[in-house]
Design a protein around this motif. Structure first.
Motif, PDB file in Angstrom:
ATOM      1  N   HIS A   4       0.827  -1.224   0.000  1.00  0.00           N
ATOM      2  CA  HIS A   4       0.000   0.000   0.000  1.00  0.00           C
ATOM      3  C   HIS A   4       0.855   1.267   0.000  1.00  0.00           C
ATOM      4  O   HIS A   4       0.598   2.198  -0.767  1.00  0.00           O
ATOM      5  CB  HIS A   4      -0.943   0.009   1.206  1.00  0.00           C
ATOM      6  CG  HIS A   4      -1.782  -1.223   1.303  1.00  0.00           C
ATOM      7  ND1 HIS A   4      -2.852  -1.455   0.467  1.00  0.00           N
ATOM      8  CD2 HIS A   4      -1.684  -2.319   2.093  1.00  0.00           C
ATOM      9  CE1 HIS A   4      -3.393  -2.634   0.759  1.00  0.00           C
ATOM     10  NE2 HIS A   4      -2.698  -3.179   1.738  1.00  0.00           N
ATOM     11  N   LEU A   5       1.879   1.314   0.852  1.00  0.00           N
ATOM     12  CA  LEU A   5       2.707   2.522   0.935  1.00  0.00           C
ATOM     13  C   LEU A   5       3.552   2.751  -0.326  1.00  0.00           C
ATOM     14  O   LEU A   5       3.524   3.856  -0.872  1.00  0.00           O
ATOM     15  CB  LEU A   5       3.569   2.477   2.200  1.00  0.00           C
ATOM     16  CG  LEU A   5       4.516   3.659   2.393  1.00  0.00           C
ATOM     17  CD1 LEU A   5       3.755   4.977   2.469  1.00  0.00           C
ATOM     18  CD2 LEU A   5       5.365   3.478   3.655  1.00  0.00           C
ATOM     19  N   PRO A   6       4.283   1.722  -0.814  1.00  0.00           N
ATOM     20  CA  PRO A   6       5.044   1.997  -2.040  1.00  0.00           C
ATOM     21  C   PRO A   6       4.137   2.438  -3.192  1.00  0.00           C
ATOM     22  O   PRO A   6       4.492   3.331  -3.966  1.00  0.00           O
ATOM     23  CB  PRO A   6       5.760   0.684  -2.345  1.00  0.00           C
ATOM     24  CG  PRO A   6       5.133  -0.352  -1.478  1.00  0.00           C
ATOM     25  CD  PRO A   6       4.558   0.373  -0.294  1.00  0.00           C
ATOM     26  N   GLY A   7       2.949   1.824  -3.289  1.00  0.00           N
ATOM     27  CA  GLY A   7       2.019   2.223  -4.349  1.00  0.00           C
ATOM     28  C   GLY A   7       1.607   3.673  -4.199  1.00  0.00           C
ATOM     29  O   GLY A   7       1.559   4.430  -5.175  1.00  0.00           O
TER      30      GLY A   7
ATOM     31  N   TYR B 165       7.879   7.262   7.170  1.00  0.00           N
ATOM     32  CA  TYR B 165       9.319   7.441   6.990  1.00  0.00           C
ATOM     33  C   TYR B 165      10.060   6.145   7.304  1.00  0.00           C
ATOM     34  O   TYR B 165      10.839   5.647   6.483  1.00  0.00           O
ATOM     35  CB  TYR B 165       9.848   8.570   7.876  1.00  0.00           C
ATOM     36  CG  TYR B 165      11.340   8.774   7.682  1.00  0.00           C
ATOM     37  CD1 TYR B 165      11.822   9.378   6.519  1.00  0.00           C
ATOM     38  CD2 TYR B 165      12.257   8.306   8.616  1.00  0.00           C
ATOM     39  CE1 TYR B 165      13.183   9.522   6.305  1.00  0.00           C
ATOM     40  CE2 TYR B 165      13.622   8.449   8.405  1.00  0.00           C
ATOM     41  CZ  TYR B 165      14.085   9.061   7.248  1.00  0.00           C
ATOM     42  OH  TYR B 165      15.426   9.197   7.029  1.00  0.00           O
ATOM     43  N   TYR B 166       9.786   5.586   8.478  1.00  0.00           N
ATOM     44  CA  TYR B 166      10.506   4.376   8.873  1.00  0.00           C
ATOM     45  C   TYR B 166      10.171   3.211   7.939  1.00  0.00           C
ATOM     46  O   TYR B 166      11.027   2.401   7.597  1.00  0.00           O
ATOM     47  CB  TYR B 166      10.200   4.016  10.330  1.00  0.00           C
ATOM     48  CG  TYR B 166      11.005   2.839  10.809  1.00  0.00           C
ATOM     49  CD1 TYR B 166      12.401   2.881  10.769  1.00  0.00           C
ATOM     50  CD2 TYR B 166      10.396   1.675  11.260  1.00  0.00           C
ATOM     51  CE1 TYR B 166      13.164   1.791  11.183  1.00  0.00           C
ATOM     52  CE2 TYR B 166      11.150   0.584  11.682  1.00  0.00           C
ATOM     53  CZ  TYR B 166      12.525   0.643  11.637  1.00  0.00           C
ATOM     54  OH  TYR B 166      13.277  -0.427  12.040  1.00  0.00           O
ATOM     55  N   LEU B 167       8.920   3.119   7.511  1.00  0.00           N
ATOM     56  CA  LEU B 167       8.523   2.037   6.605  1.00  0.00           C
ATOM     57  C   LEU B 167       9.154   2.192   5.223  1.00  0.00           C
ATOM     58  O   LEU B 167       9.273   1.220   4.487  1.00  0.00           O
ATOM     59  CB  LEU B 167       6.996   1.968   6.488  1.00  0.00           C
ATOM     60  CG  LEU B 167       6.278   1.436   7.728  1.00  0.00           C
ATOM     61  CD1 LEU B 167       4.770   1.621   7.601  1.00  0.00           C
ATOM     62  CD2 LEU B 167       6.617  -0.041   7.944  1.00  0.00           C
ATOM     63  N   THR B 168       9.557   3.409   4.860  1.00  0.00           N
ATOM     64  CA  THR B 168      10.213   3.584   3.556  1.00  0.00           C
ATOM     65  C   THR B 168      11.715   3.337   3.656  1.00  0.00           C
ATOM     66  O   THR B 168      12.280   2.629   2.819  1.00  0.00           O
ATOM     67  CB  THR B 168       9.946   4.993   2.992  1.00  0.00           C
ATOM     68  OG1 THR B 168       8.550   5.241   3.002  1.00  0.00           O
ATOM     69  CG2 THR B 168      10.458   5.119   1.563  1.00  0.00           C
TER      70      THR B 168
END
Ligand SMILES: [Zn+2]
Length: 624
Positions: A27-30, A399-402
């Motif tokens: 979900h986040l990268p998308g 931020y941390y998840l990226t």
């Protein structure tokens, strides 16, 4: 020319809540890539939805003793709340339990059949005499006859990844309890072997820009094992009926219809957009289905680029099965499917010979672990998305998840690292930079950008601005190639360059003796920060929007999310939508044109420093 970009994100099953591993997996990268392309002025369509069919969902409902419809809707509502909280900007997040999705999936099935890619065959399936029904896949477990894994599903082993023949399963047992017997049943099969040469060709053409992990999983697997026919129907009473007489009681198997969601959601979106558009013009929303073919810009357009975001367990479905379905259905799909037959004199709105657009990239991620162990919902060894939002700001989590995204190999969520990177990078390098320059300027130049003559900028000023300007190309190239860790790392390096420039030019000291020189430094730093704000914004949309407003801009960077109740013959479902509107998502992806003398708004901090005590508190929650 703006490009048409489809951001297609794996459909979450309505049987579990979403944790950080799911968020960083797809979900986040998308969302980051979608936001980037919108800022570039491209036409983005980002879709997904809740997978409300399939045995994971019916099993969850059985366990709770509740109707499937009630259970899937509860998870669906939770997903929508989470995506709003994290700012995952779906143009449409819908579900598979819609009239439109039924029609589109059935049209795909019929097109494949018409083109000769389906055949029927009898096989043996596990049957429960006590409940008088067949028990598909997850309802029966046993020992894998290939690798010896003791909890293999009857149709697939999650340990070795092989497709299994139900009758060969060792020690089969029903999840419902009770006796089992093998009975003959007839099903449709997709003849993937016929499509194998086309799938191989498709993958070879994309091998250069697809991730090595993805190509390795797909092309090399096909080359060594070949593509074998797979059954695509099941004896179930929940799901999409097989659209043929004499096939009552059979449903399309979830793997073949869930992927169709990328296409059906685009079609549903274009019908909704049309209604919204006519309403905004002050007309009444049309009651009959509107004839809106906007989806064809993405789905019948070989130039449009389709990105599929998901975890590594789904690679094969998106690099091989789904392209095979798309190629197999071909132009017959457009002839069979018509969103509104009454208004469609020409049965193929896409035109003669149109093809369904194939994936451009499948940037699948590896897995994220947690404190050195696999994430496990049942053991509560997880950081749940909605729960994390109650204690942390979405941008701190994003931020941390990226920076920790499992792009090339598995990564690990570590609470000590979460706190350290929040404090040392997000707060110290970026947040403090933006805040101290803006606050210093606001105080000393009476709430305005210094009104400097830009022709008097010094070589060091021009040099810094050139370095930042160049970032739009380098960071943009990384985003386009879906190398998001690197894109964010490059942006953070540019923030460090601005900090170094300020260390050398120290306007806080210079202002006491030479305000004109301090003004040049502050103007330069503000212009650099204004540009960096745009580069950070796909990753950190909430704080970037806030920073954008501190600069005094009236047009926001992004549009807004909203929820819409959608009615059809199956009932009502909730859709998460995104309104681009007249404001937001302008082509902002370019260097700042900050005007000397521009009025600012009162600035404030963007991020919060986290206490070290957070680490132990969070670790204590795990596994409880
Ligand atoms: Zn196995």
């Amino acid at each position: 020319m703006p490009e048409n970009i489809l951001i297609a994100i794996a459909w979450p099953y309505a049987n579990a809540e979403i944790h950080v591993g799911n968020i960083t997996g797809s979900h986040l990268p998308g969302d980051i890539v979608a936001r980037y392309h919108r800022l570039k002025g491209n036409k983005v369509l980002m879709v997904s939805g809740t997978d409300s069919h399939g045995t994971p969902v019916t099993l969850a409902a059985d366990k709770e003793g509740k109707p499937v419809e009630e259970v899937y809707k509860r998870y669906h509502d939770g997903f929508i709340e989470l995506f709003q909280g994290f700012g995952i900007t779906y143009d449409l997040f819908t579900t598979t339990h819609t009239e439109n999705h039924f029609k589109v999936s059935q049209a795909m099935f019929l097109a494949l059949k018409q083109n000769g890619y389906l055949f029927t065959q009898f096989s043996k399936q596990w049957y429960s005499p006590s409940s008088k029904r067949f028990l598909p896949d997850r309802y029966v477990e046993g020992t894998c006859y290939i690798c010896g894994f003791e909890s293999a599903r009857s149709d697939q082993c999650d340990n070795c990844g092989n497709v299994l023949e139900p009758e060969k399963l060792i020690n089969p047992r029903s999840k419902e309890g009770g006796a089992l017997e093998l009975r003959e049943t007839e099903h449709f099969y997709l003849d993937l072997s016929k499509l194998e040469p086309d799938v191989k060709q498709f993958l070879r053409e994309r091998a250069k820009h697809m991730r090595d992990t993805v190509i390795g999983e797909s092309l090399r697997k096909i080359e060594s094992e070949g593509l074998k026919p797979r059954s695509i129907t099941r004896d179930l009473d929940w799901g999409i009926p097989v659209p043929l007489e004499g096939w009552e009681g059979k449903r399309l198997y979830v793997w073949i219809e869930a992927v169709v969601g990328y296409l059906s959601a685009a079609i549903e979106w274009s019908q909704l957009s049309d209604a919204a558009l006519s309403e905004s013009k002050g007309e009444k929303a049309r009651v009959e289905p509107s004839r809106n073919d906007a989806w064809l810009e993405w789905w019948a357009n070989p130039a449009s680029k389709h990105f599929y975001f998901q975890g590594k367990d789904n690679i094969f479905f998106h690099t091989s099965m789904w392209p095979a379905e798309l190629m197999g259905a071909g132009e017959q799909f457009f002839e069979i499917f018509s969103p509104s037959p009454a208004l469609t004199p020409n049965p193929s709105p896409a035109g003669r010979g149109a093809k369904l657009t194939l994936p451009y990239d499948v940037p699948a991620n590896q897995f994220m672990n947690l404190e050195g162990q696999k994430i496990s919902g049942s053991r509560n060894w997880a950081v749940w998305g909605l729960d994390a939002l109650t204690r942390y700001d979405p941008d701190a989590l994003r931020y941390y998840l990226t920076v920790n995204m499992p792009e090339a190999k598995d990564s690990d969520w570590d609470w000590a690292e979460f706190v350290a990177r929040n404090n040392n990078e997000l707060v110290a390098t970026w947040g403090n930079l933006a805040n101290r320059v803006l606050a210093f300027c606001y105080k000393n130049w009476d709430g305005h950008v210094p009104d400097v003559d830009v022709s008097t900028l010094r070589p060091a000023d021009r040099n810094l601005l050139a370095v930042i300007e160049n970032g739009f190309a380098t960071v943009g190239a990384e985003l386009e190639a879906v190398r998001l860790r690197s894109a964010l790392g490059e942006t953070m390096k540019l923030a460090t360059a601005v900090n170094q420039y300020l260390d050398v030019n120290a306007p806080w000291t210079a202002i006491k003796t030479d305000k004109a020189s301090a003004a040049l430094t502050v103007y330069t730093a503000l212009k650099a920060i204004d540009s960096l704000k745009v580069m950070f914004s796909p990753f950190l949309p909430f704080t970037s929007e806030k920073l954008h407003s501190f600069f005094g801009y009236e047009t926001p960077l992004f549009g807004e999310q909203y929820v819409e109740e959608i009615k059809d013959s199956l009932g009502t479902h909730t859709g998460l939508r995104y309104r681009v509107g007249q404001v937001g998502d302008l082509p902002y992806w370019k260097p700042s044109e900050l005007k000397p003398g521009q009025k600012l708004n009162l600035p404030g901090p963007l991020f919060k420093k986290l206490e070290e005590s957070v680490i132990d508190e969070e670790r204590a929650r795990l596994g409880k």
